[in-house]
Scaffold this motif. Structure first.
Motif, mmCIF file in Angstrom:
data_model
loop_
_atom_site.group_PDB
_atom_site.id
_atom_site.type_symbol
_atom_site.label_atom_id
_atom_site.label_comp_id
_atom_site.label_asym_id
_atom_site.label_seq_id
_atom_site.Cartn_x
_atom_site.Cartn_y
_atom_site.Cartn_z
ATOM 1 N N ARG A 39 0.858 -1.185 0.000
ATOM 2 C CA ARG A 39 0.000 0.000 0.000
ATOM 3 C C ARG A 39 0.888 1.227 0.000
ATOM 4 N N ARG A 40 0.502 2.206 -0.818
ATOM 5 C CA ARG A 40 1.271 3.447 -0.874
ATOM 6 C C ARG A 40 0.962 4.293 0.351
ATOM 7 N N LEU A 53 0.779 7.643 0.147
ATOM 8 C CA LEU A 53 -0.167 8.602 -0.432
ATOM 9 C C LEU A 53 -0.681 8.022 -1.755
ATOM 10 N N PRO A 54 -1.859 8.466 -2.175
ATOM 11 C CA PRO A 54 -2.384 7.956 -3.447
ATOM 12 C C PRO A 54 -1.476 8.344 -4.610
ATOM 13 N N VAL A 55 -1.696 7.724 -5.757
ATOM 14 C CA VAL A 55 -0.902 8.062 -6.935
ATOM 15 C C VAL A 55 -0.999 9.555 -7.254
ATOM 16 N N THR A 56 -2.130 10.174 -6.867
ATOM 17 C CA THR A 56 -2.329 11.599 -7.129
ATOM 18 C C THR A 56 -1.525 12.480 -6.167
ATOM 19 N N LEU A 87 -4.640 13.677 -0.643
ATOM 20 C CA LEU A 87 -5.640 12.836 -0.004
ATOM 21 C C LEU A 87 -6.830 12.628 -0.944
ATOM 22 N N PHE A 88 -7.517 11.538 -0.731
ATOM 23 C CA PHE A 88 -8.623 11.176 -1.610
ATOM 24 C C PHE A 88 -9.761 12.197 -1.496
ATOM 25 N N TRP A 91 -12.888 12.743 -0.955
ATOM 26 C CA TRP A 91 -14.173 12.154 -0.540
ATOM 27 C C TRP A 91 -15.333 13.133 -0.688
ATOM 28 N N HIS A 92 -15.045 14.435 -0.548
ATOM 29 C CA HIS A 92 -16.114 15.432 -0.636
ATOM 30 C C HIS A 92 -16.614 15.590 -2.057
ATOM 31 N N THR A 119 -16.908 13.004 -4.590
ATOM 32 C CA THR A 119 -16.876 11.701 -5.252
ATOM 33 C C THR A 119 -17.919 11.559 -6.348
ATOM 34 N N PHE A 142 -16.812 10.754 -9.813
ATOM 35 C CA PHE A 142 -16.455 9.416 -10.297
ATOM 36 C C PHE A 142 -17.636 8.723 -10.951
ATOM 37 N N SER A 143 -18.793 8.794 -10.282
ATOM 38 C CA SER A 143 -19.974 8.144 -10.843
ATOM 39 C C SER A 143 -20.369 8.861 -12.132
ATOM 40 N N ARG A 192 -18.233 7.981 -14.996
ATOM 41 C CA ARG A 192 -18.564 6.627 -15.389
ATOM 42 C C ARG A 192 -19.838 6.603 -16.245
ATOM 43 N N GLU A 194 -18.401 1.736 -5.860
ATOM 44 C CA GLU A 194 -17.768 2.436 -6.990
ATOM 45 C C GLU A 194 -16.659 3.361 -6.509
ATOM 46 N N GLN A 220 -6.104 4.083 -6.180
ATOM 47 C CA GLN A 220 -5.144 5.173 -5.985
ATOM 48 C C GLN A 220 -4.103 4.848 -4.913
ATOM 49 N N TYR A 221 -4.507 4.104 -3.885
ATOM 50 C CA TYR A 221 -3.562 3.766 -2.824
ATOM 51 C C TYR A 221 -2.844 2.439 -3.064
ATOM 52 N N CYS A 274 -18.865 10.072 2.515
ATOM 53 C CA CYS A 274 -17.745 10.984 2.689
ATOM 54 C C CYS A 274 -17.164 10.847 4.097
ATOM 55 N N GLU A 304 -9.665 6.391 5.485
ATOM 56 C CA GLU A 304 -8.397 6.864 4.927
ATOM 57 C C GLU A 304 -7.431 7.252 6.046
#
Lengths: 306, 256
Positions: free
Chosen positions: A274-275, A277-280, A283-284, A286-287, A289, A292-293, A296, B97, B105-106, B211, B218
């Motif tokens: 596990r990294r 930090l994300p590849v980006t 932080l992810f 979340w606010h 999201t 993403f949908s 898609r 999803e 990403q992680y 969220c 996380e």
């Protein structure tokens, strides 16, 4: 479901004993007495436990190369497969003693002088003694709490030049700090074949290092290393000196490679699990999201993506 | 039961499965306690409808079947099976999803599944977020350093009912991992283990449950990864250096 089957099948005493032995034999270094205590109360069967303990402790003690203090506190005797004279008798060649041990209690109960048949010939003893002296010096320097011994495992009755023989160096260091929830052990076994006809020493080393940290968790390290080196067959002192140098050098290198494995963890090996930090590298989100949908849905409509 | 948990705390993490089944055999009347208190390796099934893999756990099991979060179908098919309410299922679809993107990403690979169900005891609901990653060079290990490498994360969140715009979230997370490197000169080097932690928070639900849960997970994963790396692995390294301290100066003198 499976649960009901457990109720139906009462374990036989033999099965219980096998399970008990498995737990004892798989105890981490220095923790068999703790395992034994919990196991006793889980088993709730003194007889089965005792039978399992009688079989498992000697095997555990020998494979973990434990050291026991001699009754007169003059030193330690190692429990290994190489100095076992009888089930409960272990040779201490340094002081030409034979220690009687209680495997389950892990104590040495008495010691007697070894008889001649139990000791190597004077010719072999010269090599063994010289190597023991070198190893004592090395182990004293390198291990704060190390115990070592040198045994003859082949050709102990050889009287003089012309025949092969084999010595084995055992180094064992154990550290227990149950208050800090941490235990560990370092075990090295070095086999040295003295090949008389080709005047060569074949040295084979096996190092095993384990550590266990269990404060609010259970994390264990297991590391193993093997190596093989050859050197010239020389007089006892010279042989001992070069063997000790080889062992010193190899063990120092091995420790350095263990340290390197640890320092590689954060950025290479652990990262593959596990990294940090994300590849980006942020932080992810979340606010946010819904994007993403949304992407898609668009992809689906346009018939792109999966 | 206490002694059984004591044994589980000491036995090697790689042998915990064998140890658990041995204990269940010895203590059949405690089998459900043992199964609920000892985390086991996560198993995976393939959803026949969409071809995607999903993770099995107690929370998507009914009888001997497991519900896939992708198609919402039980594998193998099961009549009169339990399903989350329509509303929860909607959140579950979204959670799966989004969590898949988070996981990618992680973890740069791996499998994830999220399961939701009603919590009858306190009018809220419970969510279980699972991740399983094979980080070995034959699996999803991008860098190819690991002979063997497994990471499993189990996050269970109890979400209380809404009270004045906030809800109580109780997260229990377990990480189980093992990694092994192997090369000729240094031999095998293997670390394995498991840790479990809990985190409680009261959060405004204006941002949405997903969220809030996501942020907690996380943060928790970051903390656990960090403490495994710094504390747990660090302690084993310290132990090795106590057994045989590195004496670089002494060792290097003969060569200079």
């Amino acid at each position: 479901m499976a649960e009901e089957e457990y109720y139906d099948s009462e374990l036989s005493d033999k099965q219980k004993k096998e399970i008990a032995k498995w737990f004892l034999l798989n105890s981490p270094a220095g923790e068999i007495q703790y395992i034994a205590k919990d196991l006793k109360s889980v088993l709730n069967d003194e007889r089965v436990y005792n039978e399992a303990a009688q079989e498992a402790f000697p095997l555990y003690n020998k494979s973990h190369l434990i050291s026991l203090e001699l009754p007169d506190r003059s030193g330690d005797v190692l429990i290994t497969p190489y100095n076992e004279l009888d089930k409960n008798e272990y040779l201490d060649p340094r002081d030409a003693q034979v220690a009687t041990v209680n495997h389950v209690k892990q104590v040495c109960t008495e010691a007697r002088p070894a008889v001649d048949e139990e000791l190597p010939s004077p010719y072999i003893e010269e090599y063994r003694y010289a190597l023991d002296a070198e190893m004592l010096k090395y182990v004293g320097e390198a291990y704060p709490k190390g115990v070592c011994s040198v045994y003859c495992v082949n050709g102990k009755d050889v009287e003089g030049p012309g025949s092969n023989f084999e010595l084995v160096v055992v180094i064992s260091a154990v550290k227990q700090s149950p208050k800090n929830f941490c235990n560990g052990s370092w075990r090295s076994v070095w086999n040295i074949e003295f090949k008389d006809e080709v005047q060569v020493l074949v040295i084979r080393g096996k190092i095993q290092v384990g550590a266990h940290y269990f404060e609010e968790g259970n994390v264990q390290l297991d590391a193993k290393n093997e190596c093989k080196v050859e050197t010239k067959f020389q007089a006892p002192e010279e042989s001992a000196h070069s063997i000790a140098n080889i062992i010193r050098h190899h063990e120092a290198e091995y420790l350095a490679s263990l340290e390197a494995s640890y320092s590689n963890l954060p950025d290479t090996t652990f990262k593959d699990l596990r990294r940090k930090l994300p590849v980006t590298r942020t932080l992810f989100p979340w606010h946010n999201t819904s994007q993403f949908s949304l992407t898609r849905d668009i992809q689906k409509e346009l018939g792109i993506g999966k | 039961m206490e002694a059984a948990m004591g044994l589980m705390r000491r036995i090697h993490p790689k042998q915990s499965e064998t140890a658990l089944s041995a204990l269940i055999n010895l203590l059949p009347h405690h089998s459900s306690d043992l199964l609920s208190q000892v985390d086991q390796a996560l198993q995976v099934l393939c959803d026949v409808d969409c071809g995607k893999e999903f993770i099995l756990c107690e929370y998507n099991r009914d009888a001997d079947s497991y519900r896939s979060p992708w198609s919402n179908k039980y594998h193998p098919p099961l009549e009169d099976a339990l399903y989350p309410s329509l509303e929860l299922r909607k959140l579950e679809i979204e959670a799966n999803e989004v969590f898949a993107v988070y996981r990618d990403q992680y973890y740069e690979g791996g499998i994830s599944s999220v399961y939701l169900w009603e919590d009858d005891d306190n009018e809220g609901f419970v969510a279980c977020f699972l991740i399983k990653k094979d980080g070995s060079k034959t699996g999803h290990g991008r860098r190819g350093y690991l002979q063997e490498g497994a990471w499993e994360a189990i996050h269970v969140i109890q979400v209380g009912p809404e009270e004045e715009g906030t809800a109580h979230y109780c997260l229990t997370s377990t990480i189980m991992l093992s990694l092994t490197t192997n090369d000729e000169s240094s031999g095998t080097f293997s670390l394995s283990g498991s840790i479990r932690r809990q985190m409680n928070m009261d959060l405004a639900i204006a941002d949405g449950h997903l969220c809030n849960m996501g942020r907690m997970i996380e943060e928790m994963e970051g903390k656990l990864r960090n403490s495994l790396d710094q504390v747990y692995f660090g302690k084993t390294k310290e132990m090795v250096c106590t057994l045989r301290p590195p004496a670089e100066v002494v060792m290097r003198l003969p060569n200079s």
